[in-house]
Structures are given as structure tokens and as C-alpha cells.
Motif scaffolding. Structure first.
Motif, PDB file in Angstrom:
ATOM      1  N   LEU A  92     -44.047  59.879  34.763  1.00 55.43           N
ATOM      2  CA  LEU A  92     -45.241  59.580  33.979  1.00 55.43           C
ATOM      3  C   LEU A  92     -44.809  58.927  32.674  1.00 55.43           C
ATOM      4  O   LEU A  92     -43.694  59.143  32.201  1.00 55.43           O
ATOM      5  CB  LEU A  92     -46.024  60.859  33.648  1.00 55.43           C
ATOM      6  CG  LEU A  92     -46.859  61.496  34.749  1.00 55.43           C
ATOM      7  CD1 LEU A  92     -47.405  62.841  34.257  1.00 55.43           C
ATOM      8  CD2 LEU A  92     -48.018  60.588  35.143  1.00 55.43           C
ATOM      9  N   GLY A  93     -45.697  58.146  32.076  1.00 56.79           N
ATOM     10  CA  GLY A  93     -45.437  57.594  30.762  1.00 56.79           C
ATOM     11  C   GLY A  93     -44.191  56.731  30.718  1.00 56.79           C
ATOM     12  O   GLY A  93     -43.821  56.062  31.680  1.00 56.79           O
ATOM     13  N   THR A 105     -39.703  60.578  32.064  1.00 58.49           N
ATOM     14  CA  THR A 105     -39.961  61.945  32.531  1.00 58.49           C
ATOM     15  C   THR A 105     -38.626  62.636  32.786  1.00 58.49           C
ATOM     16  O   THR A 105     -37.708  62.033  33.338  1.00 58.49           O
ATOM     17  CB  THR A 105     -40.787  61.937  33.830  1.00 58.49           C
ATOM     18  OG1 THR A 105     -42.024  61.264  33.606  1.00 58.49           O
ATOM     19  CG2 THR A 105     -41.084  63.361  34.300  1.00 58.49           C
ATOM     20  N   VAL A 121     -42.454  64.744  29.206  1.00 58.80           N
ATOM     21  CA  VAL A 121     -42.972  63.392  29.397  1.00 58.80           C
ATOM     22  C   VAL A 121     -43.056  62.723  28.031  1.00 58.80           C
ATOM     23  O   VAL A 121     -43.598  63.299  27.081  1.00 58.80           O
ATOM     24  CB  VAL A 121     -44.374  63.411  30.049  1.00 58.80           C
ATOM     25  CG1 VAL A 121     -44.904  61.977  30.207  1.00 58.80           C
ATOM     26  CG2 VAL A 121     -44.330  64.113  31.404  1.00 58.80           C
ATOM     27  N   SER A 152     -44.439  59.558  25.754  1.00 55.68           N
ATOM     28  CA  SER A 152     -45.401  58.462  25.621  1.00 55.68           C
ATOM     29  C   SER A 152     -45.192  57.855  24.243  1.00 55.68           C
ATOM     30  O   SER A 152     -45.611  58.428  23.233  1.00 55.68           O
ATOM     31  CB  SER A 152     -46.841  58.976  25.766  1.00 55.68           C
ATOM     32  OG  SER A 152     -47.773  57.919  25.601  1.00 55.68           O
ATOM     33  N   ILE A 180     -44.357  65.399  25.477  1.00 55.33           N
ATOM     34  CA  ILE A 180     -45.031  66.571  26.047  1.00 55.33           C
ATOM     35  C   ILE A 180     -43.960  67.484  26.638  1.00 55.33           C
ATOM     36  O   ILE A 180     -43.103  67.032  27.410  1.00 55.33           O
ATOM     37  CB  ILE A 180     -46.018  66.154  27.145  1.00 55.33           C
ATOM     38  CG1 ILE A 180     -47.146  65.298  26.566  1.00 55.33           C
ATOM     39  CG2 ILE A 180     -46.572  67.373  27.881  1.00 55.33           C
ATOM     40  CD1 ILE A 180     -47.890  64.501  27.610  1.00 55.33           C
ATOM     41  N   LYS A 216     -50.334  65.856  34.413  1.00 56.11           N
ATOM     42  CA  LYS A 216     -51.042  64.580  34.280  1.00 56.11           C
ATOM     43  C   LYS A 216     -52.224  64.723  33.316  1.00 56.11           C
ATOM     44  O   LYS A 216     -52.502  63.822  32.503  1.00 56.11           O
ATOM     45  CB  LYS A 216     -51.542  64.137  35.656  1.00 56.11           C
ATOM     46  CG  LYS A 216     -52.339  62.834  35.661  1.00 56.11           C
ATOM     47  CD  LYS A 216     -51.511  61.638  35.220  1.00 56.11           C
ATOM     48  CE  LYS A 216     -52.139  60.304  35.625  1.00 56.11           C
ATOM     49  NZ  LYS A 216     -53.500  60.107  35.133  1.00 56.11           N
ATOM     50  N   PHE A 272     -50.831  64.729  29.827  1.00 56.45           N
ATOM     51  CA  PHE A 272     -50.396  63.369  29.494  1.00 56.45           C
ATOM     52  C   PHE A 272     -51.601  62.483  29.159  1.00 56.45           C
ATOM     53  O   PHE A 272     -51.583  61.736  28.169  1.00 56.45           O
ATOM     54  CB  PHE A 272     -49.607  62.769  30.658  1.00 56.45           C
ATOM     55  CG  PHE A 272     -49.356  61.297  30.509  1.00 56.45           C
ATOM     56  CD1 PHE A 272     -48.414  60.820  29.604  1.00 56.45           C
ATOM     57  CD2 PHE A 272     -50.069  60.377  31.270  1.00 56.45           C
ATOM     58  CE1 PHE A 272     -48.186  59.457  29.461  1.00 56.45           C
ATOM     59  CE2 PHE A 272     -49.845  59.017  31.132  1.00 56.45           C
ATOM     60  CZ  PHE A 272     -48.905  58.553  30.223  1.00 56.45           C
ATOM     61  N   LYS A 278     -52.212  60.477  25.715  1.00 61.50           N
ATOM     62  CA  LYS A 278     -52.331  59.016  25.782  1.00 61.50           C
ATOM     63  C   LYS A 278     -53.646  58.550  25.181  1.00 61.50           C
ATOM     64  O   LYS A 278     -53.695  57.543  24.450  1.00 61.50           O
ATOM     65  CB  LYS A 278     -52.223  58.575  27.237  1.00 61.50           C
ATOM     66  CG  LYS A 278     -52.063  57.062  27.428  1.00 61.50           C
ATOM     67  CD  LYS A 278     -50.722  56.600  26.918  1.00 61.50           C
ATOM     68  CE  LYS A 278     -50.530  55.109  27.210  1.00 61.50           C
ATOM     69  NZ  LYS A 278     -49.267  54.607  26.605  1.00 61.50           N
TER      70      LYS A 278
END
Length: 239
Positions: free
Chosen positions: A179-180, A183, A203, A205, A210, A229, A232, A236
Motif C-alpha cells: 500500500l502507499g 509497506t 505503511v 504515505s 502508519i 486499508k 491508510f 491519505k
């Protein structure tokens, strides 16, 4: 260490605002937190920070998961992160792993850090920390931890702020859907005055990170993909 591996005054089962046990009793149940392990896709952080708004503590608090977001939650708490005893690796090369889990006590601290703890069963928990780093620092923190995991499957450590308690931290890198911007996932167990297992997913971003983990005394499962998710997406959107 404040974040999930080191002594402090919290217990994940009590859903306190400090997710890291390290000198006080940890969950005593043997069941694992409910979660769905992700397919073996990617676990290594890659890429550089993307352009994004720098989030304040208030922004991060608003972006945290809530009790309604975490299935099975019976108790939750949230607030600023940090302020507990730092765990120091006996081998300096392994310190980046501990620093990523406990960013508010790392040498390079995030500009803002918040956390939430969710009790999801008898002595089981889901822990979340959100960090906003300075430019480029999040990428370095995750990349350094990922590199250190390769040679730090066992991390003997000391907690100076808890009567020099000795810990043995064991880690194993895991795969998780990416993700992002990056990860990183790994499982951690520690033995000291108490014992516990954590399964982490980090994660990144931009310059925000996170840190979401499941915690149990044995057979801990990976964090649920949908929950990661959701967290995230909330970060985001705030950026």
C-alpha cells in the motif's frame, strides 16, 4: 519502549493509550487476534516520499481508526504517542527495528505522533500509531528497519528506564500486500519480565507512517487487510 516492545505502563488488553508493554503484564490469553494474512506480494519499503501535506497532531488524531472501525472492539482509547521508556538494542545495527516500532523515542523523532488501542477479545488487542516525519525521514526510517531485519532475527536489548530490564526480541519478516509508497511487515516476540507476540504492518504515505499491529500472547495473526486499508485511506484523505 513505548511502542509495542518494551516496558511501559500499558496493557493492550486494557486498550490504553500506550500500546507498548515492556515491564508490566501483557495479554495472558492464548488465542490470536482475528485477522487475515495477506498474500506474499511485497514487504520491502521502496520509493521516495511523495508530495503530501504535513499532518499535525490534530490531523493525525482525526485520521485514527475509531472503535466503530475495528470489529469486535469492546474498549478503546486514543491520544498522543510517546513518553515511555526507550528500548536499546545491544547491537546498534539492530536499533532501526526498535526505533520504527517506537518512533516517538527514536533518535530521529516524528514531528507529530498519535496512537489508539483497541481491546478485541480476552487479552487481545489491535494497536495503531500514526507518525508525521520531516521531509525524507519516514523513507529512511522504514528502509533502515527493513535492511536491519535481514541480520537481526534476534535482538538482545536493555530498557534503561525500567531498571535496566533485559529483553530478547525475536523478529521474522513477513509478506503483505503493498500500500502507499512502501509497506513493511514483520512478526515480533519478546521475552523479558513478561512475554508477548506482535504482528506489525507499516505503511508509508509520503512522510507519514502508519504502524498497525495485532497483539497476543501466542499465535498472533497478521492485521486484517481491510483494516489496514481503511487506516491508510483515512491518512491519505487527510493529506
Amino acid at each position: 519502549m513505548a511502542a509495542q516492545c518494551g516496558p511501559d505502563n500499558s496493557d493492550p488488553s486494557a486498550a490504553t493509550t500506550t500500546p507498548a508493554p515492556a515491564g508490566t503484564p501483557v495479554p495472558t490469553a492464548t488465542a490470536a487476534v482475528t485477522g487475515t494474512a495477506g498474500p506474499a506480494t511485497s514487504a520491502a519499503p521502496t520509493g521516495k516520499p511523495g508530495p503530501a501535506k504535513a499532518l499535525s497532531s490534530d490531523d493525525l488524531l482525526k485520521a485514527l481508526l475509531t472503535k466503530a472501525d475495528v470489529p469486535g472492539t469492546t474498549k478503546s482509547d486514543s491520544g498522543p504517542a510517546g513518553g515511555d521508556s526507550k528500548t536499546v538494542a545491544d547491537k546498534a545495527a539492530c536499533q532501526p527495528v526498535l526505533d520504527l516500532m517506537d518512533a516517538p523515542n527514536a533518535a530521529t523523532k516524528p514531528a507529530a505522533a498519535v496512537q489508539a488501542a483497541f481491546k478485541t477479545g480476552s487479552n487481545l488487542g489491535v494497536m495503531v500509531q500514526l507518525y508525521q516525519f520531516g521531509a525524507g525521514q519516514a523513507d529512511k526510517a522504514m528502509s533502515s528497519a527493513a535492511a536491519a531485519l535481514g541480520s537481526c532475527s534476534s535482538i538482545p536489548s536493555t530498557v534503561p528506564g525500567n531498571d535496566n530490564e533485559k529483553l530478547v526480541v525475536s523478529t521474522s519478516k513477513l509478506s503483505y500486500p503493498t500500500l502507499g509508497d512502501a509497506t513493511l511487515a514483520f512478526k515480533l516476540s519478546y521475552t523479558g519480565q513478561t512475554t508477548a507476540e506482535y504482528s506489525y504492518v507499516f505503511v508509508r504515505s509520503g512522510d507519514a507512517v502508519i504502524n498497525l499491529s495485532n497483539v497476543a500472547t501466542a499465535s498472533v495473526t497478521q492485521p486484517d487487510q481491510a483494516l489496514v486499508k481503511k487506516q491508510f485511506d483515512k491518512v491519505k484523505a487527510a493529506q
